[in-house]
Structures are given as structure tokens and as C-alpha cells.
Motif scaffolding. Structure first.
Motif, mmCIF file in Angstrom:
data_model
loop_
_atom_site.group_PDB
_atom_site.id
_atom_site.type_symbol
_atom_site.label_atom_id
_atom_site.label_comp_id
_atom_site.label_asym_id
_atom_site.label_seq_id
_atom_site.Cartn_x
_atom_site.Cartn_y
_atom_site.Cartn_z
ATOM 1 N N LEU A 1 115.535 105.728 18.672
ATOM 2 C CA LEU A 1 114.769 106.614 17.926
ATOM 3 C C LEU A 1 114.556 106.834 16.315
ATOM 4 O O LEU A 1 113.758 107.587 15.882
ATOM 5 C CB LEU A 1 114.464 107.857 18.641
ATOM 6 C CG LEU A 1 114.381 107.761 20.368
ATOM 7 C CD1 LEU A 1 114.248 109.309 20.689
ATOM 8 C CD2 LEU A 1 113.000 107.113 20.455
ATOM 9 N N LEU A 2 115.624 106.114 15.873
ATOM 10 C CA LEU A 2 115.902 106.691 14.296
ATOM 11 C C LEU A 2 115.847 105.093 13.766
ATOM 12 O O LEU A 2 116.821 104.804 12.931
ATOM 13 C CB LEU A 2 117.135 107.070 14.247
ATOM 14 C CG LEU A 2 117.384 108.580 14.703
ATOM 15 C CD1 LEU A 2 118.773 109.082 14.875
ATOM 16 C CD2 LEU A 2 116.797 109.470 13.509
ATOM 17 N N GLY A 3 114.646 104.691 13.725
ATOM 18 C CA GLY A 3 114.500 103.086 12.929
ATOM 19 C C GLY A 3 114.304 103.434 11.660
ATOM 20 O O GLY A 3 114.075 104.538 10.833
ATOM 21 N N PRO A 4 114.412 102.356 10.896
ATOM 22 C CA PRO A 4 114.436 102.405 9.296
ATOM 23 C C PRO A 4 112.934 102.129 8.957
ATOM 24 O O PRO A 4 111.975 101.749 9.681
ATOM 25 C CB PRO A 4 115.090 101.111 8.627
ATOM 26 C CG PRO A 4 114.957 100.177 9.841
ATOM 27 C CD PRO A 4 114.937 101.060 11.196
ATOM 28 N N TYR A 5 112.630 102.329 7.508
ATOM 29 C CA TYR A 5 111.303 101.820 7.138
ATOM 30 C C TYR A 5 111.679 100.313 6.401
ATOM 31 O O TYR A 5 112.435 100.291 5.274
ATOM 32 C CB TYR A 5 110.812 102.573 5.783
ATOM 33 C CG TYR A 5 110.242 103.991 6.150
ATOM 34 C CD1 TYR A 5 109.330 104.260 6.786
ATOM 35 C CD2 TYR A 5 111.308 105.135 6.086
ATOM 36 C CE1 TYR A 5 108.677 105.450 7.038
ATOM 37 C CE2 TYR A 5 110.910 106.227 6.495
ATOM 38 C CZ TYR A 5 109.469 106.600 7.090
ATOM 39 O OH TYR A 5 109.239 107.892 7.385
ATOM 40 N N PRO A 6 111.372 99.203 7.255
ATOM 41 C CA PRO A 6 111.955 98.023 7.042
ATOM 42 C C PRO A 6 111.444 97.610 5.517
ATOM 43 O O PRO A 6 112.270 96.993 4.792
ATOM 44 C CB PRO A 6 111.043 96.944 8.007
ATOM 45 C CG PRO A 6 110.747 97.877 9.029
ATOM 46 C CD PRO A 6 110.611 99.384 8.443
ATOM 47 N N ALA A 7 110.336 97.937 4.984
ATOM 48 C CA ALA A 7 110.016 97.396 3.608
ATOM 49 C C ALA A 7 110.855 97.876 2.698
ATOM 50 O O ALA A 7 110.994 97.478 1.564
ATOM 51 C CB ALA A 7 108.447 97.597 3.466
ATOM 52 N N ILE B 1 114.680 106.487 3.775
ATOM 53 C CA ILE B 1 115.252 105.374 4.535
ATOM 54 C C ILE B 1 115.017 105.217 5.944
ATOM 55 O O ILE B 1 114.756 104.129 6.548
ATOM 56 C CB ILE B 1 116.791 105.481 4.192
ATOM 57 C CG1 ILE B 1 117.114 105.607 2.607
ATOM 58 C CG2 ILE B 1 117.406 104.347 4.882
ATOM 59 C CD1 ILE B 1 118.596 105.491 2.231
ATOM 60 N N SER B 2 114.992 106.418 6.491
ATOM 61 C CA SER B 2 114.965 106.415 8.248
ATOM 62 C C SER B 2 113.543 107.028 8.482
ATOM 63 O O SER B 2 113.332 108.156 7.984
ATOM 64 C CB SER B 2 116.130 107.334 8.500
ATOM 65 O OG SER B 2 115.839 107.309 10.028
ATOM 66 N N ASP B 3 113.050 106.311 9.451
ATOM 67 C CA ASP B 3 111.745 107.059 10.051
ATOM 68 C C ASP B 3 112.251 107.756 11.083
ATOM 69 O O ASP B 3 112.151 107.280 12.406
ATOM 70 C CB ASP B 3 110.754 105.848 10.361
ATOM 71 C CG ASP B 3 109.287 106.334 10.878
ATOM 72 O OD1 ASP B 3 109.100 107.621 10.775
ATOM 73 O OD2 ASP B 3 108.595 105.368 11.402
ATOM 74 N N SER B 4 112.656 109.068 11.038
ATOM 75 C CA SER B 4 113.517 109.622 11.819
ATOM 76 C C SER B 4 112.720 110.483 12.877
ATOM 77 O O SER B 4 113.242 111.302 13.901
ATOM 78 C CB SER B 4 114.314 110.743 11.271
ATOM 79 O OG SER B 4 113.957 111.280 10.107
ATOM 80 N N ALA B 5 111.200 110.811 12.511
ATOM 81 C CA ALA B 5 110.705 111.887 13.266
ATOM 82 C C ALA B 5 110.375 111.707 14.770
ATOM 83 O O ALA B 5 110.432 112.688 15.625
ATOM 84 C CB ALA B 5 109.244 111.769 12.639
ATOM 85 N N PRO B 6 110.446 110.233 15.275
ATOM 86 C CA PRO B 6 110.491 110.320 16.779
ATOM 87 C C PRO B 6 111.711 111.112 17.383
ATOM 88 O O PRO B 6 111.568 111.801 18.452
ATOM 89 C CB PRO B 6 110.452 108.770 17.148
ATOM 90 C CG PRO B 6 109.781 108.172 15.888
ATOM 91 C CD PRO B 6 110.293 109.200 14.728
ATOM 92 N N GLU B 7 113.132 110.765 16.771
ATOM 93 C CA GLU B 7 114.273 111.430 17.311
ATOM 94 C C GLU B 7 114.056 112.911 17.216
ATOM 95 O O GLU B 7 114.137 113.902 17.834
ATOM 96 C CB GLU B 7 115.393 111.080 16.569
ATOM 97 C CG GLU B 7 116.748 111.637 17.112
ATOM 98 C CD GLU B 7 117.316 112.652 16.435
ATOM 99 O OE1 GLU B 7 118.320 113.048 16.811
ATOM 100 O OE2 GLU B 7 116.609 113.498 15.614
ATOM 101 N N SER B 8 113.465 113.464 15.999
ATOM 102 C CA SER B 8 113.027 115.137 15.860
ATOM 103 C C SER B 8 112.196 115.469 16.948
ATOM 104 O O SER B 8 112.395 116.500 17.386
ATOM 105 C CB SER B 8 112.418 115.376 14.681
ATOM 106 O OG SER B 8 113.364 114.795 13.385
ATOM 107 N N TRP B 9 111.161 114.733 17.162
ATOM 108 C CA TRP B 9 110.193 115.299 18.268
ATOM 109 C C TRP B 9 110.784 115.285 19.711
ATOM 110 O O TRP B 9 110.765 116.185 20.306
ATOM 111 C CB TRP B 9 109.233 114.041 18.407
ATOM 112 C CG TRP B 9 108.134 113.904 19.412
ATOM 113 C CD1 TRP B 9 107.872 113.011 20.315
ATOM 114 C CD2 TRP B 9 107.035 115.162 19.577
ATOM 115 N NE1 TRP B 9 107.161 113.181 21.313
ATOM 116 C CE2 TRP B 9 106.272 114.494 20.900
ATOM 117 C CE3 TRP B 9 106.471 116.042 19.149
ATOM 118 C CZ2 TRP B 9 105.315 115.093 21.268
ATOM 119 C CZ3 TRP B 9 105.559 116.739 19.522
ATOM 120 C CH2 TRP B 9 104.901 116.283 20.735
#
Ligand SMILES: [Mg+2]
Length: 260
Positions: free
Chosen positions: A129-135, A12-20
Motif C-alpha cells: 500500500l506504500l508504492g513509489p511515484y515511479p517517474a 517519493i512515496s504515494d503513501s495515502a492508500p496505507e493512511s486510508w
């Protein structure tokens, strides 16, 4: 399919930028050598989209399938800082051993403190930094009436609630369908609890995760697993998942594959 249960990070969440960024902050605090501090400072000024375009970040994300826990982020960052890649699991495991147990234990503890501090003190930046996968969000909205939606995640409940509200899907998940880190240490424990709460046979539950070992973990229950190819895995993991009998779906074929 009566229940569609979803992992959160990497589905659901493209969370890796926050993890980085949390990894850079934690690593720099523990080992304030020049290079990691410079990389941290450079990333502090970047948006999520700019972080996603960073070559070091991309290498870090490519190594994410080789790890499972917070300290594996330190191993991946250590390889990026050394300008090295992990070609396979055994070279990543060797880098883990080389990093030293004491350092990794300190990193694990400090990582979660750093993340909590970030979330509490700079919530707007943290959420950016915790955006979703919009599609995928669009698919969930379209199909919410056709299936019981659930979340099975190792994340804390408060973070998940904030983020699904940000993504505009907070109304799609009943409280009892939101299984957070307190539901147990494994995805198996999460799905067993879900089955108990809803009284639905395991064979009627589909579980979507971006990690192959999480699908293996629940396969023994009779739950059907789907590897989210849009998450943090690559061709190697997708092939492995198919070999192990799991379905692999991308954002373009997920909806027809699951809903016909
Ligand atoms: Mg995940």
C-alpha cells in the motif's frame, strides 16, 4: 544546488492508500458503527490501485492538504462517512472541533499503534500500500550523481529504509542524509541539521515537499522550496504556494526546472 532534500510521503512515496486503511481500522476500532466497519472491510480486500479508484478515498485525499496530523485523517474520514466535503480550511477546522477533542486524542494514539501493528504483522500487505511515484524514482536515479540527495521526513527510519530498498533507491541515500522523525518536530529542524552535517549554505539546499506550510517553515532559513504538485495538494495549494514565492513543479517539469 548542492543538496536536494526530499520529503517522503507525497514526494517519493504515494503513501495515502496505507493512511486510508490505517485510518479506517483505527476509526472502526474506536467507533464501531456499521458504516465505517463496512467501509473498512471493503477496503481490506482492495489492492492499492483499487483503493486509489475508490470515490471515498479520493474525497479523503482531496481533504489531506487541510490537515497536518494523524487525527486530521479522522476528521476527513468523518466527513466522507457523513457524505460531506470540506470546501475550505474553515469548514475543515469546524469539523475538527465538532469531532471532539477526546475522540481525536484517542484517535491520534491509536492510529500509530494500529500502523505499527500493521507493519509488524502483515509487512507484505503494508508495503504493497506504500508504492513509489515511479517517474520520480527514475529522476532520482538519473540525477543521483549530480547532487547530494537527502530525505527529511516525519516517518520512522526503519520504515523509510525498507521502502527505499523496495523502490530500488536505497543506495542513493547516505545514512547521514536520512533525517527521520528523531531529527526534530519541524522541517526547519531537519534542514538545520542537514546544513550542519554537510556544511553547505542554506541557499545551496533545495527542499521538495507536498505541503505549503512545510515550505514556509524552511523559507526563513534561505532554503529554496519546491512544491511537489504530484503529491497531496491541489490547485488551491499550488496557487497559494506561488503567491508565497515557492516554485511549483510537476513530474514532467521537475527535472528541467532543477537540473536545466
Ligand atoms: Mg508529504
Amino acid at each position: 544546488m548542492q543538496i536536494l532534500a526530499l520529503d517522503f510521503d507525497g514526494v517519493i512515496s504515494d503513501s495515502a492508500p496505507e493512511s486510508w486503511l490505517v485510518t479506517l481500522r483505527t476509526y472502526a476500532a474506536l467507533r464501531p458503527a456499521t458504516e465505517v466497519v463496512a467501509r473498512r472491510d471493503a477496503s481490506e480486500a482492495l489492492s492499492a490501485a483499487e483503493i486509489r479508484a475508490d470515490a471515498g478515498y479520493r474525497r479523503f485525499v482531496e481533504m489531506m492538504p487541510l490537515g497536518n496530523r494523524a487525527e486530521d485523517f479522522a476528521v476527513a474520514l468523518g466527513l466522507v462517512l457523513a457524505d460531506r466535503d470540506a470546501e475550505d480550511q474553515s469548514s475543515f477546522d469546524q469539523a475538527y472541533v465538532d469531532a471532539g477533542a477526546d475522540f481525536l486524542a484517542s484517535f491520534h494514539e491509536r492510529f500509530y499503534e494500529t500502523r505499527a501493528h500493521f507493519r509488524e504483522n502483515d509487512p507484505a500487505r503494508w508495503r504493497s500500500l506504500l508504492g513509489p511515484y515511479p517517474a520520480f524514482i527514475d529522476i532520482l536515479r538519473r540525477r543521483a550523481a549530480d547532487v547530494q540527495l537527502a530525505i527529511a521526513t516525519a516517518k520512522d527510519r526503519e520504515s523509510v529504509l525498507q521502502l527505499i530498498a523496495d523502490y530500488g533507491i536505497g543506495d542513493l541515500f547516505e545514512a547521514r542524509a536520512l533525517l527521520d522523525k528523531t531529527a526534530g518536530r519541524s522541517k526547519r529542524a531537519h534542514l538545520a541539521l542537514l546544513q550542519e552535517r554537510f556544511g553547505v549554505p542554506f541557499g545551496e539546499i533545495v527542499f521538495v515537499d507536498d505541503k505549503v506550510n512545510h515550505l514556509d517553515d524552511v523559507a526563513g532559513l534561505g532554503v529554496q522550496g519546491v512544491l511537489a504538485a504530484w503529491g497531496y495538494n491541489g490547485v488551491r495549494e499550488q496557487r497559494l504556494a506561488r503567491d508565497l514565492g515557492h516554485r511549483v513543479c510537476g513530474l514532467e517539469d521537475f527535472e528541467p526546472a532543477l537540473f536545466g
